[in-house]
Design a protein around this motif. Structure first.
Motif, PDB file in Angstrom:
ATOM      1  N   VAL A  44      33.017  42.597  43.910  1.00 41.58           N
ATOM      2  CA  VAL A  44      33.367  41.551  44.865  1.00 41.58           C
ATOM      3  C   VAL A  44      33.967  40.382  44.091  1.00 41.58           C
ATOM      4  CG1 VAL A  44      32.513  39.900  46.566  1.00 41.58           C
ATOM      5  CG2 VAL A  44      31.592  42.225  46.510  1.00 41.58           C
ATOM      6  N   ILE A  45      35.183  40.011  44.441  1.00 36.70           N
ATOM      7  CA  ILE A  45      35.859  38.877  43.810  1.00 36.70           C
ATOM      8  C   ILE A  45      35.781  37.697  44.765  1.00 36.70           C
ATOM      9  CG2 ILE A  45      38.049  37.992  42.934  1.00 36.70           C
ATOM     10  CD1 ILE A  45      38.809  40.814  42.168  1.00 36.70           C
ATOM     11  N   ASP A  46      35.105  36.635  44.332  1.00 31.97           N
ATOM     12  CA  ASP A  46      34.957  35.463  45.178  1.00 31.97           C
ATOM     13  C   ASP A  46      36.093  34.479  44.933  1.00 31.97           C
ATOM     14  OD1 ASP A  46      34.378  34.229  42.760  1.00 31.97           O
ATOM     15  OD2 ASP A  46      32.240  33.983  43.184  1.00 31.97           O
ATOM     16  N   CYS A  47      36.024  33.339  45.595  1.00 33.98           N
ATOM     17  CA  CYS A  47      37.108  32.362  45.549  1.00 33.98           C
ATOM     18  C   CYS A  47      37.324  31.808  44.138  1.00 33.98           C
ATOM     19  CB  CYS A  47      36.803  31.233  46.529  1.00 33.98           C
ATOM     20  SG  CYS A  47      38.225  30.194  46.932  1.00 33.98           S
ATOM     21  N   ASP A  48      36.245  31.549  43.418  1.00 38.17           N
ATOM     22  CA  ASP A  48      36.373  30.999  42.066  1.00 38.17           C
ATOM     23  C   ASP A  48      37.076  31.986  41.138  1.00 38.17           C
ATOM     24  OD1 ASP A  48      35.149  28.623  42.757  1.00 38.17           O
ATOM     25  OD2 ASP A  48      33.154  29.268  42.123  1.00 38.17           O
ATOM     26  N   ARG A  49      36.680  33.265  41.213  1.00 38.25           N
ATOM     27  CA  ARG A  49      37.314  34.281  40.385  1.00 38.25           C
ATOM     28  C   ARG A  49      38.764  34.485  40.799  1.00 38.25           C
ATOM     29  NH1 ARG A  49      38.892  36.658  35.989  1.00 38.25           N
ATOM     30  NH2 ARG A  49      38.956  38.938  36.039  1.00 38.25           N
ATOM     31  N   ALA A  50      39.028  34.437  42.099  1.00 36.59           N
ATOM     32  CA  ALA A  50      40.390  34.584  42.590  1.00 36.59           C
ATOM     33  C   ALA A  50      41.286  33.456  42.081  1.00 36.59           C
ATOM     34  CB  ALA A  50      40.404  34.615  44.116  1.00 36.59           C
ATOM     35  N   ALA A  51      40.737  32.245  42.000  1.00 35.31           N
ATOM     36  CA  ALA A  51      41.512  31.112  41.493  1.00 35.31           C
ATOM     37  C   ALA A  51      41.936  31.337  40.051  1.00 35.31           C
ATOM     38  CB  ALA A  51      40.698  29.825  41.618  1.00 35.31           C
ATOM     39  N   VAL A  52      41.062  31.932  39.260  1.00 38.95           N
ATOM     40  CA  VAL A  52      41.386  32.233  37.864  1.00 38.95           C
ATOM     41  C   VAL A  52      42.491  33.286  37.781  1.00 38.95           C
ATOM     42  CG1 VAL A  52      40.462  33.188  35.713  1.00 38.95           C
ATOM     43  CG2 VAL A  52      39.090  31.594  37.054  1.00 38.95           C
ATOM     44  N   LEU A  53      42.504  34.192  38.734  1.00 40.58           N
ATOM     45  CA  LEU A  53      43.480  35.282  38.733  1.00 40.58           C
ATOM     46  C   LEU A  53      44.849  34.862  39.286  1.00 40.58           C
ATOM     47  CD1 LEU A  53      41.251  38.204  40.053  1.00 40.58           C
ATOM     48  CD2 LEU A  53      42.249  38.029  37.758  1.00 40.58           C
ATOM     49  N   MET A  54      44.932  33.718  39.934  1.00 44.50           N
ATOM     50  CA  MET A  54      46.162  33.353  40.625  1.00 44.50           C
ATOM     51  C   MET A  54      47.390  33.372  39.710  1.00 44.50           C
ATOM     52  SD  MET A  54      47.669  32.572  43.465  1.00 44.50           S
ATOM     53  CE  MET A  54      46.627  31.808  44.721  1.00 44.50           C
ATOM     54  N   GLU A  55      47.311  32.769  38.552  1.00 42.44           N
ATOM     55  CA  GLU A  55      48.485  32.708  37.671  1.00 42.44           C
ATOM     56  C   GLU A  55      48.894  34.084  37.145  1.00 42.44           C
ATOM     57  OE1 GLU A  55      50.512  30.310  37.460  1.00 42.44           O
ATOM     58  OE2 GLU A  55      49.248  28.906  38.575  1.00 42.44           O
ATOM     59  N   PRO A  56      47.962  34.891  36.589  1.00 44.77           N
ATOM     60  CA  PRO A  56      48.402  36.213  36.136  1.00 44.77           C
ATOM     61  C   PRO A  56      48.893  37.102  37.270  1.00 44.77           C
ATOM     62  CG  PRO A  56      46.017  35.965  35.890  1.00 44.77           C
ATOM     63  CD  PRO A  56      46.563  34.617  36.190  1.00 44.77           C
ATOM     64  N   LEU A  57      48.346  36.965  38.463  1.00 45.05           N
ATOM     65  CA  LEU A  57      48.841  37.739  39.596  1.00 45.05           C
ATOM     66  C   LEU A  57      50.241  37.270  40.002  1.00 45.05           C
ATOM     67  CD1 LEU A  57      45.643  38.013  41.839  1.00 45.05           C
ATOM     68  CD2 LEU A  57      46.612  39.763  40.344  1.00 45.05           C
ATOM     69  N   THR A  58      50.458  35.962  39.958  1.00 47.13           N
ATOM     70  CA  THR A  58      51.793  35.433  40.246  1.00 47.13           C
ATOM     71  C   THR A  58      52.806  35.981  39.247  1.00 47.13           C
ATOM     72  OG1 THR A  58      50.873  33.401  41.198  1.00 47.13           O
ATOM     73  CG2 THR A  58      53.178  33.333  40.495  1.00 47.13           C
ATOM     74  N   ASP A  59      52.403  36.073  37.994  1.00 50.74           N
ATOM     75  CA  ASP A  59      53.293  36.623  36.969  1.00 50.74           C
ATOM     76  C   ASP A  59      53.658  38.074  37.277  1.00 50.74           C
ATOM     77  OD1 ASP A  59      54.598  36.437  34.273  1.00 50.74           O
ATOM     78  OD2 ASP A  59      53.170  38.055  33.838  1.00 50.74           O
ATOM     79  N   LEU A  60      52.710  38.841  37.767  1.00 51.63           N
ATOM     80  CA  LEU A  60      53.012  40.224  38.144  1.00 51.63           C
ATOM     81  C   LEU A  60      54.048  40.270  39.260  1.00 51.63           C
ATOM     82  CD1 LEU A  60      49.554  42.081  38.225  1.00 51.63           C
ATOM     83  CD2 LEU A  60      51.356  42.256  36.500  1.00 51.63           C
TER      84      LEU A  60
END
Length: 277
Positions: free
Chosen positions: A10-26
């Motif tokens: 389960v990925i919560d909001c805090d973890r999702a925030a950390v992932l935002m930049e690398p996901l944007t790069d993808l």
């Protein structure tokens, strides 16, 4: 493709925030791969449902799929191009991907095609990124944390600009309905006709969600079936920007839970949640 299970992370909001930049790069890298394809010489195949798939779809899908496997191993990733092994219902968190939304627009030489990437947790889109590489735009949002728009050019990314949906027009002022350029249907047209004076803004792909999220359109109705990967990223984006996505009865949508496939029977994206009733 990984099969989902009840024990999926389960990925919560805090973890999702950390992932935002690398996901944007993808999403940016996938968009660059699409733009690198020669539309005049590319191979176009047909899917079982009659929709087209190109080498651009497959190149973008490969970049995102491999990137997610490195970034978040163990989290299921469902793509339009890798849907057959999927067995809903999904639990926990999973990614929904449309590596090239608007393939018809792409094949026709238009610029309104997108790369859609969504993170869904407990059946609800939490994070959404929509890249429109030919337009040099990225819209992204994290529910509860807001939404923003970025400009891109030649691989460079500009400063993120916060965006928000707008209030519904008052006093008889016309409202703007984002409508599909390639997928019109009678129910959607009838819905719009009940709002006299509505201005239709014909657009391709998930660009329509971006326009609602940034306050350039008031509503985006689609009252015909579509697929979850077409909707999930826009759902998160519009919600993060202050809007709401419902069915025609005002009920919330759920993703990854239907046993008859990844179908969204209908939806309405409202810029102003109070208009949803």
């Amino acid at each position: 493709m990984n099969e989902a299970a009840s024990t999926a992370p389960v990925i919560d909001c805090d973890r999702a925030a950390v992932l935002m930049e690398p996901l944007t790069d993808l999403v940016i890298r996938a968009g660059a791969a699409i733009l690198a394809v020669n539309r005049g010489a590319m191979k176009i195949d047909g899917k079982v449902d009659g929709s087209p798939v190109t080498e651009a779809d497959l190149a973008a899908d490969r970049i995102i799929g491999e990137g997610l496997a490195r970034l978040v191993p163990g989290v299921p990733a469902l793509s339009e191009e890798r849907v057959h092994p999927a067995k809903p219902p999904y639990r926990g968190s999973f990614f929904l991907i449309d590596p090239l939304d608007g393939t018809k627009e792409f094949v026709a030489g238009r610029d309104e095609f997108t790369v859609n990437l969504a993170l869904v947790t407990d059946g609800t889109p939490l994070l959404g990124i929509i890249g429109a590489p030919a337009l040099g735009l990225i819209w992204r949002g994290l529910v509860g944390r807001g939404a923003e728009r970025l400009m891109t050019r030649d691989g460079a990314v500009g400063v993120a600009e916060p965006i928000h949906t707008r209030s519904f027009p008052q006093g008889g002022a016309p409202w703007v309905a984002a409508v599909s350029r390639s997928h019109g249907d009678l129910r959607t047209e009838a819905f719009i006709e009940t709002r006299p004076g509505a201005i239709r803004q014909a657009l391709g792909s998930a660009v329509k969600f971006g326009r609602v999220a940034e306050g350039a359109a008031d509503i985006y109705p689609r009252l015909a079936p579509t697929s979850e990967w077409d909707v999930a990223a826009g759902h998160a984006l519009v919600t993060a920007a202050g809007g709401k996505i419902t069915d025609t009865k005002g009920a919330d949508l759920k993703f990854g839970e239907r046993r008859d496939g990844f179908i969204v029977p209908e939806f309405i994206a409202w810029g102003d949640p109070s208009a949803a009733g």
